[in-house]
Design an enzyme around this catalytic site. Sequence first.
Site, PDB file in Angstrom:
ATOM      1  N   LYS A   1      -8.139  -0.910   8.058  1.00  0.00           N
ATOM      2  CA  LYS A   1      -7.302  -2.064   7.713  1.00  0.00           C
ATOM      3  C   LYS A   1      -7.712  -2.544   6.325  1.00  0.00           C
ATOM      4  CE  LYS A   1      -5.983  -6.603   9.636  1.00  0.00           C
ATOM      5  NZ  LYS A   1      -6.273  -7.608  10.700  1.00  0.00           N
TER       6      LYS A   1
ATOM      7  N   SER B   1      -2.147  -9.154  13.113  1.00  0.00           N
ATOM      8  CA  SER B   1      -2.064  -8.760  11.722  1.00  0.00           C
ATOM      9  C   SER B   1      -2.415  -7.286  11.478  1.00  0.00           C
ATOM     10  CB  SER B   1      -2.989  -9.640  10.886  1.00  0.00           C
ATOM     11  OG  SER B   1      -4.339  -9.395  11.228  1.00  0.00           O
TER      12      SER B   1
ATOM     13  N   SER C   1      -5.424 -10.121  16.568  1.00  0.00           N
ATOM     14  CA  SER C   1      -4.905  -9.215  15.546  1.00  0.00           C
ATOM     15  C   SER C   1      -5.207  -7.737  15.754  1.00  0.00           C
ATOM     16  CB  SER C   1      -5.409  -9.632  14.157  1.00  0.00           C
ATOM     17  OG  SER C   1      -4.654 -10.717  13.677  1.00  0.00           O
TER      18      SER C   1
END
Lengths: 514, 484
Positions: free
Chosen positions: A79, A154, A178
């Site tokens: 990420k 996210s 997330s």
Amino acid sequence: MEIYDLTAHELADLLQRGEMTSEEVTGAIFQRIHDVEPDIQAYVTITEEQAYEAARQVDGERRQGKDLPYLAGVPAGLKDVLCTRGIRTTCSSRMLEHFIPPYSATVVEKLAAAGAVFTGKLNMDEFAMGSSTENSAFFPTHNPWDLSRVPGGSSGGPAAAVAAGEAPYALGTDTGGSIRQPASLCGIVGLKPTYGLVSRYGMVAFASSLDQIGPMTKDVRDCALVLNLIAGYDPLDSTSAPGAGLGAVPDYTAFLTGEIRGLRIGVPREFFGDGLDSAVAEAVKASLGKLAGLGAVVDECSFPHAEYSVPCYYLIAPAEASSNLARYDGVHYGYRAVAENGGAYDLMEMYTNTRSQGFGAEVKRRIMLGTYALSSGYYDAYYLQALKLRTLIRDDFNRLFDQFDAIVSPTSPTPPFRLGEKSDDPLSMYLSDVYTIPVNLAGIPAISIPCGYTDGLPVGLQLMGPVFSEGTLLRIAHAFEQDTPYHQDRAPLKRGHAAVSPAGREGGDSHGRL
Amino acid sequence: MAGYNDRYEVVIGLEVHVELHTRTKAFCSCPNEFGSEPNTNVCPVCMGLPGVLPVINRTVLEYALRAGLALNCEIASFSKFDRKNYYYPDLPKNYQISQYDLPLCRNGYLDVAVDGGERPGARRIGITRVHMEEDAGKLMHGEAGTDYSLVDVNRCGVPLLEIVSEPDLRTPEEARAYLEKLKAILEYIDISDCKMEEGSLRCDANISVRPVGSTVLNPKSEVKNMNSFRAVQHALAGEAERLSAILAEGGQFLLETRGWDEASGLTVQMRIKEEASDYRYFPDPDLVPLVIGPELIDRVRSELPELPAAKQQRFMANYGLPAYDAGVLTGSRALADFYEACVAAYHDQKVVSNWVMGEFLKLLKAHNLEVAASRLTPSHLVAMLKLIDQGTISGKIAKTIFEEMFLSGGRPEEIVKARGLVQISDEGELGAVVRQVLEDHPGVAEDYRNGKEKALTFLVGQVMKATRGQANPQLVNRLIKERV
């Protein structure tokens, strides 16, 4: 099955048996990336060259007969909130669009030391604030199960990449859900470890007391294997638990026995109330039957303060964020606004314009919320109250864990929604995390695993346990997985109905790839 | 001097920041060094890069505990770090890691007497709190006409203690005495260089005035930019005058920040505080709370060196010194150590005290030097005292030699030899001089015979003059008496 469909442990076995080289596996993954990335848009930065270099390095060491870590040579995605030395780390924000860190996060160092081959940096909601990845300043990511839908957020980039075969596994981060919510929406496994089990050093902070890094994988075994690599005390993180709170970090794969007879599993009725999609509820309830069928003792229970979780979270997380994100001011690094005439702004103008232009709407909304909550005169009424609620929520969990080994709930109240569907309604977006947020507030671990479908879209089951109970959660998740087919399914990359046009996502796939 | 003393009472509280001289910074392992090239003692942590986390340097906590114990504070068993949020380009994170509502130390005191030492005149000044925080960087503004400023991050993350006094100080002189006492203690416990000129000790003062007998606290001025203890005293004196004049004229006080201007000797307004700044303090979630157990406190306490008050008592008891001498000699650890090194090798403690308090302090002051920076060593001073005792040099000559030792660092025997300063104790040699003097001044000799004591002084003086001060005074006296 194609190479890109395999799990990390399946790839590791191929590499160990010498049936494939890491370079070949890496090639297969990049071929997949090139094929599907125009549809998925999971990557902000692709590091193909560095990946091949790392793969050849591992292959060379393997040829020399070196004893390599099990996952050495298996590609992995990160990420874009995890700092990578020499590779830009954007947090999907204009503010850090060109920011190249001079250091790597501890988890990145650990994976690199274990021979991971990094494919690139994955899209996310800007600064990890959001539940759909539509808050990326660059472009939204699409759900591999239905390209007109969001992958969640996210960590939408990591979830979509793993589900679409663009990375065998990835690291995500979870502040209020997330990792778990996008894992649920993309039909993969996502684990939010106990606060302190995994070092946060080098993860760009959103809300420091809630943030954790965790694995996003195709199955539970991969999840345990990746957790083995990233868990453990880090002297660079004061909130990292010495000895991971358990003495040495255990081998989490040792918990994957398939045996859960007698384990007590609680089902809080508050997690099955208003706002829960009926098809999701049905899939989750069917899963409870499966767990009972495996010998677990499943019982209803109560989580009295559940309804306060979202308001509590939306005071604490923005309060911390308002301070954590203060450093993006244009002075030392990152985006700096320049006056139109090319001249210099004075300091206040520079601050104001930099932050107005560099941050997206959701980030600004949360900075304002948090600043307000910490302001003198409001601190006691908001921030302090939220801290007290946080204690009550933690107490609720503690009481439940006196009775139960684990608690279950849906991961997300709804299946993946359409791009643009909730963009203009932040409150409804915030409710996507209603079942995941209490876990972060309490600092406990939770895992989301696929547990069925509604209209061809994946549904996730969340298992929560007391602090440092990752082993138990993995054991239950694994037993469930052995008894169900979902982890073997692969996303069809289906074009669904025409997407609702979300604001600001034209920009295509040409954004600043390295 | 100031007329405000009669009718008005001055109320002063001081906020002192000291940089701790730890080897590394407070929350990362960068070197804590003054005067390095800009932006060289830096790392991702103290530059506030995305993703970094602070880790407390345990030495900072120990030093803070030392200070708290030496300043008679209560030590918190549970303390924490908070973030003080404000935007400034010298603060890369735009928040400072500090301590807000649970400081490590509070409710301490310091006994301060205006003329030094620890006598009945000493007043007890309350210490509100001592807390830990990190320093900010430095801005360097471009020359006039340029439109940029440069930032040096070296100082970011250097550990600081903030030491806040109660508004117990009543005169600028007392404020200065408080600072001198505080500095002495911080040097004793060896936690800071305490150099105001390098910024390792900084002082802001809060001052207000009120009619004598009133207990009201009027709006205060906060005075900044004072770079020496002398400047603090002068700035406060000037500000006390200014505030007294406002009070006398029935004017309105402003809550304001004023800067001391060394050149003009005046304070000038920097800003008026209309509302208190909102720093949005909250507990730093990156740092775990500090639990300070009694074992740690006991250990730090047991490792504290002897503090000035105790040392003064010991000097009085062990060396038979008057309170004043003991107070002056223990005024700094370096001076006390110098004195003790001397008396370890010399029998007459009062004589040593006289030399150290007299000549040594006079020369240090004249040359604006610290004890550590002087070239005089205790063994040289002791050697010089022994030369006096042996009659090799006179006390008068010794003062010359002392200054020479102070300046050059030379040994007294060598200076005596090189400059031909050996005392003339040879009876034959001096007898000839005495004879000559008596011949030259028959009238004075006659006066002395007639009982005029002053005449003897004159004659001795003439002998000393003729021998350029090198004659043994006792021997000269005896010879004159014998021959007249």
